[in-house]
Write an enzyme that holds these catalytic residues in place. Structure first.
Site, short mmCIF file in Angstrom:
data_model
loop_
_atom_site.label_atom_id
_atom_site.label_comp_id
_atom_site.label_asym_id
_atom_site.label_seq_id
_atom_site.Cartn_x
_atom_site.Cartn_y
_atom_site.Cartn_z
N GLY A 233 0.79 -1.21 0.00
CA GLY A 233 0.00 0.00 0.00
C GLY A 233 0.82 1.26 0.00
O GLY A 233 1.85 1.35 -0.66
N SER A 234 0.37 2.21 0.81
CA SER A 234 0.87 3.58 0.72
C SER A 234 2.38 3.71 0.88
O SER A 234 3.00 3.11 1.75
CB SER A 234 0.20 4.42 1.80
OG SER A 234 0.77 5.70 1.77
N SER A 235 2.92 4.59 0.04
CA SER A 235 4.33 4.95 0.12
C SER A 235 4.65 5.69 1.41
O SER A 235 5.79 5.77 1.82
CB SER A 235 4.68 5.81 -1.09
OG SER A 235 3.84 6.96 -1.11
#
Lengths: 384, 137
Positions: B63-65
């Site tokens: 998922g999110s960086s």
């Protein structure tokens, strides 16, 4: 990983602490991805701009880091928490801390883009060139659609690339990794942008490789569907690229059942009190589509549209913004549906959206229930 | 029982803590409370467990960086794992977050099989040799 003399000096702190930390990060991801060396990158896009996501620890880190650190390649940045040109009712602490983040990035030399769709706003390097993109939808988009090369960077790995102008030569920067070795077989008709978002979200969860094939069936899909697919893929998994190249290796089916189980995970309410569009932020294509569908109608619920500022400015010139605003929409720049503090549990019981990425973060981070619907159904059900 | 597993050192250092093992990836931004280190995702098998002072063994992050900042925030808030093992592949988010937060990180070598681990067990990461020692307590 081999470092040049200059890179070794940087790591050893001869050029200051920020450069040393940056090389420490590059060395760790170089080891993690089996890189032999570092290569130059032409453009960096950073995530980690919204106070809602990086919190006080992030603010303190960036404030200190920006005292000395300077970007050496063009560096664009992700959305923040709100539209700086509009009133909001966020706390003064939020605004203060968000302001400090923007200031720190500005001091280091970032372009104040506040957008998660830099690929629609700036001139792109030639195909095959290397960039470093954090922000998962943007990394997937530039790899898959625009032929640039980036790994699925993190906020901190991209920051390290902005400081040094370099990134480890590994994974999706190498030809062989860009040839998919796993394929998702699409066993149902996909019609709407939501269908493609669900396909992306399912695929990210199912695939551990860096590149996945969807076969030729995704060759001619429009920008709305493509962005939706990229955002879904980037949100749920570690995969940073999709391809329409066929592969004879392992296949995984995406049919009615898989789509239903994905919807069941993300759709947590049957209704909502606000419509939120734009995660990723809407570009010109989606603004045009939306304005055609909404002309002469009015939203029966509050509606927020998140788009990039240059897209809003163009929409004002072409009259599209006026159509949307006349229909009752509030167009917000510099921010995005996912993780925006404007969509908090205190203010809303449920959010209606067509974005799987927004649904994931609204549910899991903001704690707000989500009603997932495709755009056509949103307009059909919630306009007069 | 005592076990020893071999890994590749991504971020060096020594760490000790109770083993927290999962075969499911983790999204550090959306699934972990950054103040307490509690896993907040109801669909995750570690739901309700705390990362604080653990040796976390998990496949990789997803998922999110921004998850890299979440790892840094966990450390700043004194709620992070003491050390981390990626059992399948080390992703960039975990590597960069651990690098900046000084959390020892190993990637398990491909030929290593995680044994049945009794609860509670303690783990010790030694970054200089690249070994994880596990022992029942």
């Amino acid at each position: 990983m081999h470092l040049t003399r200059e890179e070794e000096d940087g790591l050893d702190g001869k050029n200051g602490n920020p450069i040393s930390s940056a090389y420490k990060i590059l060395l760790s991801i170089g080891k993690a991805t089996n890189a032999e060396r570092l290569i130059p990158v032409e453009w960096v896009h950073l995530s980690g701009v919204n106070y809602n996501t990086i919190g006080d620890a992030g603010v303190e880190f960036l404030t200190k880091y920006s005292e000395e650190a300077r970007f050496v390649v063009p560096t664009t940045i992700n959305p923040m928490g709100y539209d700086s040109n509009k009133q909001n009712n966020l706390s003064s602490n939020f605004q203060k801390q968000q302001g400090r983040i923007a200031k720190a990035y500005g001091k280091m030399g970032s372009i104040p883009s506040f957008s998660c769709i830099p690929y629609e706003l700036f001139e792109l390097p030639e195909r095959g060139h290397n960039v470093s993109f954090a922000e998962s939808n943007a990394a997937v988009m530039v790899n898959s659609v625009f032929g640039l090369r980036t790994n699925k960077e993190s906020s901190l790995s991209a920051l390290a690339s902005a400081i040094t102008g370099k990134a480890p030569y590994s994974d999706l920067r190498i030809d062989s990794t860009r040839n998919p070795k796993i394929r998702i077989k699409i066993d149902k008709e996909l019609k709407t942008e939501l269908d493609y978002g669900l396909l992306g979200y399912f695929s990210g969860k199912s695939v551990k490789e860096s590149c996945v094939s969807f076969g030729s069936s995704i060759s001619n899909i429009d920008m709305y569907k493509t962005k939706s697919l990229a955002a879904g893929l980037g949100t749920s998994g570690a995969c940073g690229m999709f391809s329409n190249k066929d592969t004879h290796d392992e296949t995984i089916s995406f049919g009615k059942e898989e789509q239903k189980s994905t919807v069941d995970e993300l759709n947590t309410t049957d209704s909502g009190d606000v419509i939120a569009l734009g995660s990723p932020q809407l570009g010109m294509y989606e603004m045009e589509q939306l304005s055609k569908m909404i002309v002469g109608k009015k939203f029966s619920k509050k509606c927020m549209i998140f788009c990039a500022r240059p897209v809003y400015e163009k929409s004002c010139k072409s009259g599209i913004a006026k159509i949307l605003e006349k229909a009752g929409a509030n167009i917000i720049c510099d921010a995005c549906t996912c993780l925006s503090p404007l969509l908090s549990r205190e203010e809303y019981d449920g959010v209606i959206t067509n974005s799987v990425k927004a649904a994931h973060y609204l549910n899991k981070s903001n704690g707000v229930s989500v009603c997932l619907k495709d755009l056509k159904s949103i307009i059909r059900d919630h306009t007069k | 029982m005592e076990y020893s597993l071999r890994g590749k050192t991504i971020v060096g250092g020594r760490a000790k803590g109770m083993i927290l093992l999962t075969t499911q990836p983790i999204n550090f931004l959306s699934s972990v409370d950054k103040m307490t280190g509690r896993i907040t995702d109801k669909n995750h098998e570690l739901f309700g467990k705390f990362l604080k002072d653990s040796i976390l063994i998990f496949p990789y992050s997803v998922g999110s960086s921004v998850g890299a900042y979440s790892i840094f925030a966990l450390k700043s808030n004194n709620a992070s794992p003491s050390g981390i093992i990626c059992s399948l592949k080390t992703d960039i988010t975990t590597a960069s977050g651990c690098a900046i937060a000084n959390i020892p990180l190993l990637e398990l070598c491909k030929d290593q099989v995680i044994p049945e681990i009794e609860t509670p067990s303690e783990g010790i990461i030694d970054g200089s040799s690249g070994f994880l020692q596990i022992k029942k307590v």
